[in-house]
Design a protein around this motif. Sequence first.
Motif, short mmCIF file in Angstrom:
data_model
loop_
_atom_site.label_atom_id
_atom_site.label_comp_id
_atom_site.label_asym_id
_atom_site.label_seq_id
_atom_site.Cartn_x
_atom_site.Cartn_y
_atom_site.Cartn_z
N GLN A 198 40.96 -31.60 -48.59
CA GLN A 198 42.10 -30.81 -48.94
C GLN A 198 43.17 -31.72 -49.89
O GLN A 198 43.11 -32.96 -49.61
CB GLN A 198 42.85 -30.21 -47.79
CG GLN A 198 42.21 -29.31 -46.98
CD GLN A 198 42.99 -28.88 -45.64
OE1 GLN A 198 43.59 -29.37 -45.04
NE2 GLN A 198 42.91 -27.54 -45.21
N GLN A 199 44.03 -30.93 -50.44
CA GLN A 199 45.01 -31.56 -51.14
C GLN A 199 46.30 -30.84 -50.74
O GLN A 199 46.40 -29.63 -51.27
CB GLN A 199 44.68 -31.57 -52.71
CG GLN A 199 45.69 -32.15 -53.62
CD GLN A 199 45.15 -32.00 -55.05
OE1 GLN A 199 45.57 -30.96 -55.70
NE2 GLN A 199 44.54 -32.86 -55.81
N SER A 200 47.03 -31.83 -50.69
CA SER A 200 48.55 -31.13 -50.99
C SER A 200 49.37 -31.42 -52.03
O SER A 200 49.16 -32.42 -52.75
CB SER A 200 49.42 -31.90 -49.57
OG SER A 200 49.67 -33.29 -49.75
N SER A 201 50.23 -30.48 -52.38
CA SER A 201 51.40 -31.01 -53.56
C SER A 201 52.69 -30.63 -53.18
O SER A 201 53.23 -29.79 -52.39
CB SER A 201 50.89 -29.67 -54.46
OG SER A 201 49.83 -29.70 -55.02
N VAL A 202 53.50 -31.86 -53.42
CA VAL A 202 54.77 -31.64 -52.90
C VAL A 202 55.84 -31.93 -54.35
O VAL A 202 55.26 -33.13 -54.89
CB VAL A 202 55.19 -33.17 -51.94
CG1 VAL A 202 56.55 -33.11 -51.43
CG2 VAL A 202 54.20 -32.97 -50.77
N GLY A 203 56.63 -31.30 -54.45
CA GLY A 203 57.62 -31.15 -55.55
C GLY A 203 58.82 -31.72 -54.92
O GLY A 203 59.08 -32.12 -53.77
N MET A 204 59.71 -31.70 -55.90
CA MET A 204 61.33 -31.91 -55.88
C MET A 204 61.61 -31.09 -54.64
O MET A 204 62.63 -31.62 -53.99
CB MET A 204 61.91 -31.82 -57.15
CG MET A 204 61.62 -32.98 -58.02
SD MET A 204 61.94 -34.77 -57.47
CE MET A 204 63.88 -34.62 -57.14
N TYR A 205 61.20 -29.85 -54.47
CA TYR A 205 62.00 -28.99 -53.36
C TYR A 205 61.04 -28.71 -52.25
O TYR A 205 61.02 -27.87 -51.55
CB TYR A 205 62.33 -27.74 -54.14
CG TYR A 205 63.17 -27.92 -55.39
CD1 TYR A 205 64.46 -28.01 -55.07
CD2 TYR A 205 62.54 -27.74 -56.55
CE1 TYR A 205 65.38 -28.26 -56.31
CE2 TYR A 205 63.43 -27.67 -57.58
CZ TYR A 205 64.64 -28.10 -57.55
OH TYR A 205 65.61 -28.17 -58.38
N GLY A 206 59.95 -29.60 -52.13
CA GLY A 206 59.27 -29.84 -50.76
C GLY A 206 57.82 -29.43 -50.80
O GLY A 206 57.29 -29.44 -52.17
N ILE A 207 57.14 -29.26 -50.09
CA ILE A 207 55.72 -28.92 -49.91
C ILE A 207 55.38 -27.58 -50.87
O ILE A 207 55.95 -26.53 -50.19
CB ILE A 207 55.05 -28.91 -48.51
CG1 ILE A 207 55.14 -30.38 -47.85
CG2 ILE A 207 53.59 -28.46 -48.75
CD1 ILE A 207 54.73 -30.38 -46.54
N VAL A 208 54.60 -27.64 -51.96
CA VAL A 208 54.18 -26.31 -52.49
C VAL A 208 53.10 -25.90 -52.14
O VAL A 208 52.93 -24.57 -51.82
CB VAL A 208 54.23 -26.84 -53.97
CG1 VAL A 208 53.76 -25.69 -54.98
CG2 VAL A 208 55.41 -27.38 -54.47
N SER A 209 51.91 -26.50 -51.79
CA SER A 209 50.84 -25.85 -51.32
C SER A 209 49.84 -26.97 -50.76
O SER A 209 50.04 -28.18 -50.95
CB SER A 209 50.18 -25.45 -52.70
OG SER A 209 49.72 -26.34 -53.60
N VAL A 210 48.93 -26.45 -50.13
CA VAL A 210 47.70 -27.10 -49.57
C VAL A 210 46.45 -26.37 -49.96
O VAL A 210 46.20 -25.14 -49.68
CB VAL A 210 47.62 -27.39 -48.23
CG1 VAL A 210 46.38 -27.99 -47.59
CG2 VAL A 210 48.96 -27.96 -47.75
N GLN A 211 45.52 -26.83 -50.70
CA GLN A 211 44.48 -26.17 -51.06
C GLN A 211 43.05 -27.29 -50.94
O GLN A 211 43.10 -28.27 -50.85
CB GLN A 211 44.32 -25.83 -52.57
CG GLN A 211 44.76 -26.80 -53.66
CD GLN A 211 44.84 -26.60 -54.98
OE1 GLN A 211 44.57 -25.28 -55.24
NE2 GLN A 211 45.31 -27.49 -55.76
#
Length: 294
Positions: A198-211
Amino acid sequence: YYYVAAAVLILLCIGGIFLLRYNSANDIGPGGYKASLTLNDGSVIALEEAGQGIIATQGKTFVIKNEEGLLAYDMSEKEDINVGTNTITTPLGGEYRVTLPDGTKAWLNAASSIKYPTAFTGSERIIEITGEVYLEVSKDAAKPFIIKVNDITEIKVLGTHLNINAYPDEDAVRTTLLEGSVQVRDSSGASVTLSPGQQSSVGMYGIVSVQDVDVESVVAWKNGVFQFDSLSIDEIMRQISRWYKVEVIYQNEKLQGEYSGMVSRNTNLSEVLDMLELSGIKCRMEEGRLIILN
């Protein structure tokens, strides 16, 4: 020539690695083992110029260059009260490896850094990274391993293999888990626990997604390969720009769609461009800049 043509045709059919070699006065060689080590007193050592053996002593910790492209730490005693902070930084076109004082192994991609203590003496092992770093964290249940990234992400592990992509020109901090378990926390305190693959994506405004992702593609850089799996032209060119230390210019509007291909990172830029051309991306070198012609 007939054999070469036949071989290329076969590779096209099976979707393998495409290499069409040519010579060019504007060609650029690949990156290599280049990094600087900043010691606690502010002094800087160019690691590619340092010889093998002990290159610095900090308290009871020895900094040792074991071989080309690899730095390690050795403590003369279990606990070192004279703890300092070191930072390894790779330039564009550079990469390096380091074994931290606790045995954790780290691989730094181009334009990346890792900041860490010369001895982990507290209840936690805390490091800071920028750019892209692959980590094989040494297990120590009594001392959780904390990775701080760009002031927007914190990753907590006990012992695991993971890749973190945190370049400032990417739209998110991407944490990919290969083995074990990690907790990814954003600046608001929201968190998610990743499973292998799995991969998480965190932007300036928080956790965007997990895929779910192809982890082999994510860590291909560590194994000396460019592996582009359905990437945009921007994503591909950012990787090429960092490794070959070349400015990318778009002559016209950017190409749309996704592109795939695989080629060694240890080849000249011309061979990478040959592979891209087979995918429909036309380029040329001009005064040290890479021009996208489409």
